[in-house]
Design an enzyme around this catalytic site. Structure first.
Site, mmCIF file in Angstrom:
data_model
loop_
_atom_site.group_PDB
_atom_site.id
_atom_site.type_symbol
_atom_site.label_atom_id
_atom_site.label_comp_id
_atom_site.label_asym_id
_atom_site.label_seq_id
_atom_site.Cartn_x
_atom_site.Cartn_y
_atom_site.Cartn_z
ATOM 1 C CG LEU A 531 12.826 -3.149 5.996
ATOM 2 C CD1 LEU A 531 13.825 -2.065 5.623
ATOM 3 C CD2 LEU A 531 13.533 -4.336 6.607
ATOM 4 N N GLY A 532 8.742 -2.185 8.043
ATOM 5 C CA GLY A 532 7.931 -1.519 9.052
ATOM 6 C C GLY A 532 6.829 -0.717 8.404
ATOM 7 N N GLY A 535 2.428 6.007 10.052
ATOM 8 C CA GLY A 535 1.406 6.897 9.528
ATOM 9 C C GLY A 535 1.707 7.348 8.105
ATOM 10 N N GLY A 537 3.111 5.434 5.637
ATOM 11 C CA GLY A 537 3.024 4.360 4.668
ATOM 12 C C GLY A 537 3.855 3.176 5.123
ATOM 13 C CB VAL A 539 9.909 1.112 5.546
ATOM 14 C CG1 VAL A 539 11.366 1.164 5.120
ATOM 15 C CG2 VAL A 539 9.466 2.449 6.069
ATOM 16 C CE LYS A 553 10.499 7.961 4.978
ATOM 17 N NZ LYS A 553 10.679 9.333 5.538
ATOM 18 C CG ASP A 650 9.990 14.020 14.429
ATOM 19 O OD1 ASP A 650 9.736 13.952 15.641
ATOM 20 O OD2 ASP A 650 9.530 13.231 13.592
#
EC number: 2.7.11.1
Length: 842
Positions: A531-532, A535, A537, A539, A553, A650
């Site tokens: 999926l993506g 920084g 790792g 997904v 993740k 964040d």
């Protein structure tokens, strides 16, 4: 005849005008001679119209002074004062060149109250105001011959181009002395300058007592300010003249990276040094740095032979004695009074009758601001430096400092600070008994410790083998855990989480999945299921046999989100239950693998819809309004309504996930912090977050609170309403989306900020109210920002009157390049809850 009379009248008028101009300054010239006088209302203006010299009255005062200030900058910013100790009592004073060629100020009785007091070769002199802000008295016939300059006689301000002279051999220096108060330019009790007796370093004194020092100059930076290596564009541009003059004098100067910038250092009346840069866009001074800015930067905060560490909380002990030392007054240290410092546990043995092997030795401290009052010896070899110190019984420590050479300390070691990054290694002299004993017993001790070590190592290996065997058996049993088991809230918590988070906290009832089961669900982490990536790792999308979709993740071995953040997310998100927070389904902890399993969000993250023109149409105003409200309710739950008071730290568009119905869910709690309910803020040395969303007090000082999240939420509101990224305005006149919002607000054009896709909606008033709330949330000062309870009330109550927002300044500072940030990931559209950017303030 009539024509002749008219011409005669014209000539007479010109002669009279010329005579008047010989007595007063009738132009904006940058110089004047003996034939001119500067009176009230007159001024000298530098050639580029940057600086102006004339008479002024400080705020809340009636006294008159001659000074230099920035032209066309409001409020008036004075950089130099001539008669600071002898002000004029009325408006009848004058500045002129006296018969002896000196520049003088006279009062209404023509009495001299201030003079340059030099001896020019002749009285044919001229005063010139240069574009650097330097007022110079020089020869009118040869303007390269200078007799006096204001840069050599400073008051409280250090300007680029100014040369600060110091002569260590004569113990002479040039000090900057602040005003006594903001309304009184007379010299205050503080001073700032280069240390005239020790290493080349900047010192702030309170009378004769030191208040702060920069650490020695190493030809590149002041070693006590390691951040200088990361603030090269604007904040630091110091140079040291080399070689010294004939009399041993050297000069520090400052060169700005951009000569068009107005930069200034000054020392405040309370003894704090500050550096400012003029922001032309918003016409305001941006504060770039100040010293001392932390507790540990205060001079000798922890006393002698002690190290101060700002990464620690002061109540729990920022101060610690050097190894081999103990508090002089233990009772005071127990009460958090560290001023007494530390003392040796065992005296040194130098010059005493020694048992073989009991000679003094050295222990090393790393990442340290070197102590004050060090001496430089001309050796650049570590062993030679050590020998010099070892042979001198008065030598307490030595260090080989790059750019300086060998430094030794014969006095008590004072004013030491530990740095997270940078600093130097210093070798502290200790008695031999504190370094491991004598040589006669060393072999015996080596044998004893070797046997004990071998036994303990074998025991640890056996325990680890038994643990891994039990863990594998447990994980094998768990290979067939189903999502339905998770939904039914069966308890699958076990020893791996206990090992991970420890027994000091409540272990969350979180299922643990084996690596094989996760690999099977993701098709062995197949590329088509990716999926993506960021920084942290990668997904992946996964499917269990029951058909339930998950997002995995998988943290890489080089992940910036390390064990602490992984633990943080497990502890926090597993305990939180709210419809606007993402749900953690389980985790995998096996060998070096660390994985988190979440509910899958088919619409992925908010930024994919918000900033992609092809998808923006899916977010009509009603949906955007619901997203804003959902995020606000999720934040309010974190701050006030959950069992824990949590600061996210964040919050950004890529960390807002959207479910099938486009309902928002806050994700990524790796950087979150838990507060107790009586705590309103905390400090950190490690600043984490994302560029464009960080509150000023957090980015600049490491101070964070729920108001830091409010700031990030305000940025998010403005992005949702406008459909534009905050950082997309970098390099523009506005600097950021916040600056753009203020620009439109101040001109009464707030409606222009609304995304054109939703601008024609009948809910424009609602959208404009959101912009108003967003601007209130992004105000510079913490005290001016509302809390999330007030924010939600403002959003939901359309009839309540909102206060006007204050003009922002910090947004432009962040976008001007004054702060350099490390980006640990790329700012790209995220997928699910997994892409995040960690930023460390530099």
């Amino acid at each position: 005849m009539a024509g002749f009379n008219r011409n005669l009248t014209l000539v007479t008028t010109l002669l009279i005008f010329h005579q008047l101009c010989s007595n007063v300054s009738c132009s904006t010239s940058n110089s004047f001679t003996r034939n001119h006088t500067i009176r009230e209302g007159d001024s000298l203006i530098s050639e580029d119209e940057s600086f102006e010299l004339g008479f002024f009255t400080p705020k809340n005062s009636t006294l008159r002074y001659v000074g230099i200030w920035y032209k066309n900058i409001e409020p008036q910013t004075v950089v130099w004062v001539a008669n600071r100790e002898k002000p004029l009592l009325d408006h009848k004073g004058a500045l002129k060149i006296a018969d002896d060629g000196n520049l003088v100020i006279v009062n209404g009785q023509n009495e001299t109250i201030w003079s340059t007091n030099v001896e020019p070769e002749s009285n044919n002199t001229v005063a010139v105001l240069f574009k650097t802000g330097d007022l110079v008295l020089c020869s009118d016939s040869d303007r390269r011959k200078w007799y006096w300059e204001s840069f050599n006689n400073p008051t409280d301000t250090f300007l680029p181009g100014m040369r600060v002279r110091v002569n260590p051999s004569l113990g002479e220096n040039r000090a900057f002395i602040p005003w006594k108060s903001e309304s009184d330019p007379s010299p205050g009790k503080y001073s700032m300058g280069i240390d005239p007796v020790g290493a080349l370093e900047i010192v702030i004194w309170e009378g004769e007592k030191r208040k702060w020092r920069s650490g020695p100059w190493n030809s590149a930076i002041f070693t006590g300010i390691p951040d200088m290596l990361r603030f090269t564009n604007y904040i630091y541009g110091f140079k040291l003249s080399s070689p010294p003059d004939r009399d041993g004098s050297v000069y520090f100067t400052y060169v700005a990276s951009d000569s068009s910038d107005f930069l200034r250092f000054w020392i405040r009346p309370d003894g704090v040094e500050e550096q400012f840069r003029w922001n032309k866009d918003i016409r305001n001074w941006n504060l770039l740095q100040w010293k001392p800015s932390t507790e540990c930067e205060k001079y000798n905060r922890c006393g002698n032979y002690s190290v101060c560490d700002d990464s620690k909380e002061f109540d729990s002990g920022k101060c610690s004695c050097i190894d081999g030392f103990e508090p002089v007054h233990q009772d005071q240290w127990n009460n958090r009074d560290f001023s007494g410092g530390c003392q040796r546990r065992v005296p040194l043995n130098c010059n005493q009758s020694l048992v073989a092997g009991q000679e003094d030795g050295f222990t090393v401290l790393k990442g340290i601001k070197v102590p004050d009052f060090g001496s430089v010896v001309l050796h650049n070899n570590s062993e030679t430096c050590k020998d010099v110190c070892a042979r001198d019984c008065s030598c307490k420590a030595y260090a080989l400092v790059v750019g300086i050479g060998c430094m030794i300390w014969t006095r008590d070691l004072i004013d030491m600070e530990h740095f997270e990054r940078g600093g130097n290694s210093i070798n502290i002299r200790l008695a031999g008994s504190k370094l491991g004993g004598g040589k006669e017993n060393s072999t015996l001790w080596i044998i004893v410790f070797s046997v004990i070590g071998a036994f303990l190592l074998g025991l640890c290996i056996w325990i680890l083998w038994k643990f891994k065997k039990s863990l594998k058996a447990f994980l094998w049993k768990k290979k067939d855990i189903t999502v339905s088991d998770i939904i039914e809230n069966r308890d699958y918590s076990s020893s791996p989480i206990k090992v991970l988070v420890g027994d000091q906290v409540d272990t969350p009832d979180l299922p643990i999945f084996s690596f094989d089961s996760v690999a099977s669900a993701t098709g062995d982490f197949a590329e088509e299921n990716k999926l993506g990536q960021g920084g942290f790792g990668t997904v992946y999308k996964g499917n269990f046999s029951e058909g339930r979709e998950i997002a995995v993740k998988r943290l890489s071995g080089k992940s910036k989100q390390g064990l602490e953040e992984f633990k943080n997310e497990i502890l926090l998100i597993a305990k939180l239950q709210h419809r606007n927070l993402v749900r953690l389904l389980g985790c995998c902890i096996e060998d070096n693998e660390k994985m988190l399993l979440y509910e899958y969000m088919p619409n992925k993250s908010l930024d994919r819809f918000l900033f992609d023109e092809s998808k923006q149409g899916s977010l009509d105003w009603r949906k955007r309004w619901e997203v804003i409200g959902g995020i606000a309710r999720g934040l309010l739950y974190l701050h006030r309504d959950s069992r824990l008071k949590i600061i996210h730290r964040d919050l950004k568009a890529s960390n807002i996930l959207l479910d099938t119905e486009m309902n928002p869910k806050i994700s990524d709690f790796g950087m979150a912090r838990i507060f107790n309910y009586r705590q309103d803020h905390a400090n950190t040395i490690r600043v984490v977050g994302t560029y464009g969303y960080m509150a000023p007090e957090y980015a600049m000082e490491g101070i964070f609170s729920e108001k830091s999240d409010v700031y990030s939420f305000g940025v998010l509101i403005l992005e949702i309403v406008s459909g534009r990224k905050n950082v997309s305005f970098r390099g523009t006149d506005h600097g950021s989306l916040i600056g753009y919002a203020w620009h439109l607000w101040s001109q009464g054009k707030t409606k222009e900020m609304i995304d054109p896709i939703v601008k024609d909606t009948r809910d424009v008033t609602e959208a404009m109210r959101c912009i108003h709330v967003g601007m209130l949330c992004t105000q510079d000062s913490v005290i001016h920002r509302p809390n999330m309870g007030s924010v939600l009330l403002m959003l939901e109550s359309q009839t309540s009157q909102l206060p006007p927002p204050r003009q922002p300044t910090f947004h432009s500072f962040l976008n001007s390049g004054d702060i350099e940030l490390n980006f640990d990931g790329h700012d790209v559209a995220s997928v699910n809850d997994v892409t995040f950017t960690t930023i460390v303030g530099r």
